[in-house]
Design an enzyme around this catalytic site. Structure first.
Site, mmCIF file in Angstrom:
data_model
loop_
_atom_site.group_PDB
_atom_site.id
_atom_site.type_symbol
_atom_site.label_atom_id
_atom_site.label_comp_id
_atom_site.label_asym_id
_atom_site.label_seq_id
_atom_site.Cartn_x
_atom_site.Cartn_y
_atom_site.Cartn_z
ATOM 1 N N THR A 123 0.871 -1.194 0.000
ATOM 2 C CA THR A 123 0.000 0.000 0.000
ATOM 3 C C THR A 123 0.904 1.239 0.000
ATOM 4 O O THR A 123 1.381 1.639 -1.049
ATOM 5 C CB THR A 123 -0.971 0.014 1.208
ATOM 6 N N LYS A 154 4.139 -6.627 4.355
ATOM 7 C CA LYS A 154 3.870 -5.231 3.974
ATOM 8 C C LYS A 154 3.527 -4.472 5.256
ATOM 9 O O LYS A 154 3.100 -5.082 6.250
ATOM 10 C CB LYS A 154 2.753 -5.130 2.940
ATOM 11 N N THR A 161 1.956 -8.162 12.220
ATOM 12 C CA THR A 161 1.580 -6.984 11.453
ATOM 13 C C THR A 161 0.757 -7.343 10.240
ATOM 14 O O THR A 161 0.766 -8.459 9.760
ATOM 15 C CB THR A 161 2.814 -6.236 10.950
ATOM 16 N N GLU A 197 6.656 4.660 7.442
ATOM 17 C CA GLU A 197 6.275 5.902 6.771
ATOM 18 C C GLU A 197 7.201 7.051 7.172
ATOM 19 O O GLU A 197 7.273 7.426 8.333
ATOM 20 C CB GLU A 197 4.814 6.230 7.069
ATOM 21 N N ASN A 247 0.635 10.838 5.981
ATOM 22 C CA ASN A 247 -0.616 10.530 6.664
ATOM 23 C C ASN A 247 -1.639 11.640 6.587
ATOM 24 O O ASN A 247 -2.827 11.421 6.810
ATOM 25 C CB ASN A 247 -0.344 10.111 8.102
ATOM 26 N N SER A 257 -6.173 11.273 -0.075
ATOM 27 C CA SER A 257 -6.455 12.167 -1.202
ATOM 28 C C SER A 257 -5.769 11.708 -2.480
ATOM 29 O O SER A 257 -5.092 10.707 -2.503
ATOM 30 C CB SER A 257 -6.058 13.595 -0.841
#
Lengths: 412, 412
Positions: free
Chosen positions: A155, A181, A192, A279, A407, A412
Site C-alpha cells: 500500500t 507489507k 503486522t 512511513e 498521513n 487524497s
C-alpha cells in the site's frame, strides 16, 4: 526513503513446492494497480496464523479466525485499497463472498479459503470487483510468483519486502520464502498487517501452531512505527510438507531447532523490513532493554522510547537529546524503578557510548561522541535496568516531516 | 499558531492579596531572556501541589516534595532553559542551593522555598547564574507582576497563559489568578509543567490538599499534546487567606462548592490553553467519552484517540478519516468492548454528525458533513461506549509539520 532496504531480486525469491501465487488488477480502489493477490496451496499444506488484538478487527480477520481451525486451507486471497474494517455485517458478507468465489474458481470449499484486506478503514469492500478480478489472478498463478505477489500486497510501502532462506533438515533441503507489507498503523499486537511465510517443510500442526505465536512475538510483535495497532494485522505460516523431510513433531529435536531458527530469522527480517520502510523513516532504531525483572517490563520500556514523538523527532534531527530517552524510560510504567542504577548507551557502527548512569548524564559522556552515533542510519539504544535478567529487543524508526505528509495526504 | 488563544491583557490579570511576583534575566541557557521568576507569599498562605509521576522526576520536584509538607511556604522560584532533570546528586544540590539563596534574600528558611525548573533535560543547572539573578527578581516583585511572570515561565510556548476569576464567598470577593506553560512533552500524569493558581481565599489545608488533586485530575491530567509525560510537571495551588472570607473547611458547604467551581473553571482554562498552544497545533480537539463501565476506561479510549499519530495527522489534514478513530478505540485496551454497540460522533460549530454505529460507518453519514466539521479549528469527538454510565473528557490537538520542526530543532 527506506533505511538500508533494497527490493528483492526476482531470482532471490525461491519457489516453495506446493505454493503458487498470482496477481491481478481489480480496480478495488484505484485503476491500474496490482491490488489482488491469490495464493494457491497444494493439498496437505498445514497453516497457522496469528491476528490483530484490535477490538475493531476487520471482517477478513474474523473470517480467517473462523476458517483456520476448520481444516485444510487451500487458498489465500489478498486485496489492497480497502481494509474491509469497521464495515459491520455487510463487510463480513463481502469477505465470505470473496471466499465463495475463490472456492468456486479453484474447486475447493469456501471454508478452505483465507481472506486478507489492507487499505482504508470504514469503506465498503467492492466485492464484485474483487470477484471479477479473480480469474485473471488464477491465470497468473505460478510457483515463482513471489516477486509479483510481494508487489501486489503493497500500500504505502515504498519497497516490496520478501526474502528466502534454505536449511537442511533430515538430509533434505527445506526452503522458506516470506513476504510482508507495513508502512503505517504499525504497532502490531499479534503480527503486522500482513506477513506470509511459506515453507515446504513437513511440520506437525501442533508445532506449527506454537511456532507461529512464538515467532510473531519475537518479530512482528516487536516492532513499532507509530504505535497504532491495525485492525487487519495477520501473520500466516504455511508448511506444505513437500520437502520430503521427516515430519517435525518433537520440539526438543535438533532438526526442529534448525527449522525454528530459520523461520525466526526470516520473520525478523520481514518485520524489520516493515520498520525500515516505515512511513517517512530515515533511521532504523534497535531498542535493546536488558536487566529487567520481566520481559514484559523490558518491552514497556522499549515501547515507551519507541513511541515517544519527542524521541523520534530527535532521532530524525540526529540530535543526541538524551533527556527525552530518560523521560520516556521514566514514564514507561515501572513504579519501583530505581533510576540511579539504570544505564543507557547509544551505539552505532561499532561504537558504543555510555550516555547515562547514576540518575544523570554519564561523567564520561562527550556530546561529540553522541552526535557521531546519531548521524548513522542504524542506531541502537541499549538500556540496562539493573533489576534482573530479563531482556527484550524491539525495532522502531524515527518521525519525520514525511510521516506527517504521508498521513495527512493518504486518502487524497 | 495557537488555536483560538490570545495573550492576556495585563489589566485582566488581577492581583491576589498576599502574592508578589518578579521576573529577571539570569542567562540560565541563553542571554537576554526573562528566564527567572520569583513569587513571594505573605505569611499565613497555604499551599498544596501535585507533581509528575515520571520515575525520572526532576531535582526541583524532589525538593518540592520534601519542602511542601514541612510547613509555611513563603516563596517559589522558577527558572526556564534547563529542567534540572536527569542530573543526579549535583542536580539536587543545585535545587537546594537555589532555595538557600532565595531564603537568605527574603529572610526565610530554605525549606519555605519551592523550586521549579523547565527546559532541556540532562543539562546541569548553572545555579550560580540563577543565584546571581535573584536580587533583580526581588527588586521586580509586584502584586501586579502576573503579566511579567506568565511571560517569564514560557519555553516553546508561543502565547503566555494566564487568567483571573472572581467569586463571592461569605459576602467577600475572592480573587483567583493562575498561569501555566506547556507546549511539548505534554501528557501530564499529575499536572503539567507548570501550573500555578493563587487565590486570596481562606481555605483549610486539608481541603486545599484534596482540591489540588481533584482539580488536577479534571484539568491538567486530562490533556495531551504528544503523550510524553514530563519529568518536571507541577501544579501548585496557593491560598493566601487574605480575602477575609470565613475559612472554607466544610467540603459539603455551598461556599466551598462556589470556590471549587471557580478553581476548576480556571484550571481547565489554563490546561486547555496549553493544548491550544501545543507544539505545532492547528486544531483543538475535545474527546468526550461516555457510556463507559468506568471513568478509567473512558480515559483509556480518549487517550488512545488523542495519542494516535494517525488520528492527529488526519485532523491536521482536515480529513474525516474516521477509520483511524475506530481503530484507536479498538486498541484502547478494553478487552470485552462490543464494537457493534458503540457510536461515534464528530461535532463542531453547532453541528453534530453521527459517524459510526453497528460496527461500521453510520448509514446516515455523508462525507461532506464530516468534511465540513473537520474544517473547523475546534472539533469534538464524542464516543458512546454503551457499557455503563461513566464519562471522561480530555483535550488534545493535531499533529503537524511544525510539531516535527519544533522538536527536531529544539536544542539548536
Amino acid at each position: 526513503m527506506p533505511v538500508l532496504l533494497s527490493p528483492p531480486a526476482a531470482a532471490a525469491l525461491l519457489p516453495v513446492a506446493g505454493v503458487r501465487l498470482g496477481v491481478a488488477e481489480a480496480a478495488i480502489r484505484k485503476q491500474n494497480r496490482k491490488d489482488l493477490t491469490l495464493i494457491e496451496l497444494a493439498p496437505g499444506a498445514r497453516v497457522a496464523g496469528v491476528f490483530t488484538q484490535n477490538r475493531f478487527c476487520a471482517a477478513p480477520v474474523q473470517v480467517c479466525k473462523a476458517h483456520l481451525p476448520a481444516g485444510e486451507v487451500r487458498a489465500l486471497v489478498i486485496n489492497t485499497g480497502v481494509a474491509n474494517a469497521g464495515t459491520g455485517e455487510p463487510g463480513l458478507a463481502a469477505a465470505r463472498a470473496s471466499c465463495e468465489a475463490v472456492g468456486a474458481l479453484l474447486g475447493v470449499s469456501a471454508r478452505q479459503v483465507l481472506p486478507f484486506s489492507t487499505g482504508v478503514i470504514l469503506e465498503p469492500l467492492p466485492v464484485e470487483r474483487l470477484v471479477a478480478g479473480l480469474p485473471a489472478a488464477r491465470e497468473a498463478l505460478r510457483a515463482d510468483g513471489w516477486f509479483d505477489a510481494c508487489h501486489g500486497i503493497m500500500t504505502t510501502d515504498t519497497v516490496p519486502k520478501a526474502a528466502s532462506r534454505q536449511v537442511t533438515i533430515g538430509g533434505k533441503t527445506v526452503t522458506l520464502t516470506g513476504m510482508s507489507k507495513g508502512a503505517g498503523m504499525i504497532k502490531p499486537n499479534m503480527a503486522t498487517m500482513l506477513g506470509f511465510l511459506a515453507t515446504d517443510a513437513d511440520v506437525a500442526q501442533p508445532l506449527l501452531d506454537a511456532l507461529v505465536k512464538e515467532v510473531a512475538d519475537l518479530s512482528f510483535n516487536s516492532i513499532t512505527v507509530d504505535g497504532d495497532t491495525s485492525t487487519n494485522d495477520s501473520f500466516i505460516l504455511i508448511a506444505t510438507g513437500q520437502a520430503g523431510n521427516p515430519t517435525l513433531s518433537d520440539p526438543a529435536s535438533a532438526d526442529y531447532a534448525t527449522f525454528r531458527a530459520a523461520v525466526l530469522d526470516l520473520s525478523i527480517w520481514l518485520a524489520q523490513a516493515i520498520v525500515r520502510d516505515g512511513e517517512g523513516a530515515t533511521k532504523f532504531i534497535t531498542l535493546q532493554v536488558e536487566g529487567g525483572a520481566s520481559r514484559d517490563e523490558c518491552r514497556k520500556v522499549g515501547y515507551a522510547i519507541g513511541h515517544s514523538p519527542l524521541v523520534k523527532t530527535a532521532f530524525f534531527a540526529s540530535d543526541p537529546n538524551l533527556g527525552r530517552i530518560l523521560a520516556a524510560i521514566g514514564y514507561a510504567g515501572i513504579d519501583d524503578l530505581d533510576v540511579s542504577r539504570l544505564r543507557v548507551w547509544l551505539a552505532s557502527a561499532g561504537e558504543e557510548v555510555l550516555v547515562a548512569e547514576q540518575g544523570g548524564r554519564a561523567a564520561s559522556y562527550r556530546e561529540d561522541a553522541g552526535a557521531r552515533v546519531m548521524q548513522e542510519a542504524e542506531i541502537t539504544v541499549r538500556v540496562d535496568l539493573a533489576r534482573g535478567s530479563a531482556t527484550a529487543t524491539l525495532w522502531s524508526c524515527d518521525f519525520s516531516y514525511d510521516y506527517v505528509k504521508i498521513n495527512a495526504d493518504y486518502r487524497s
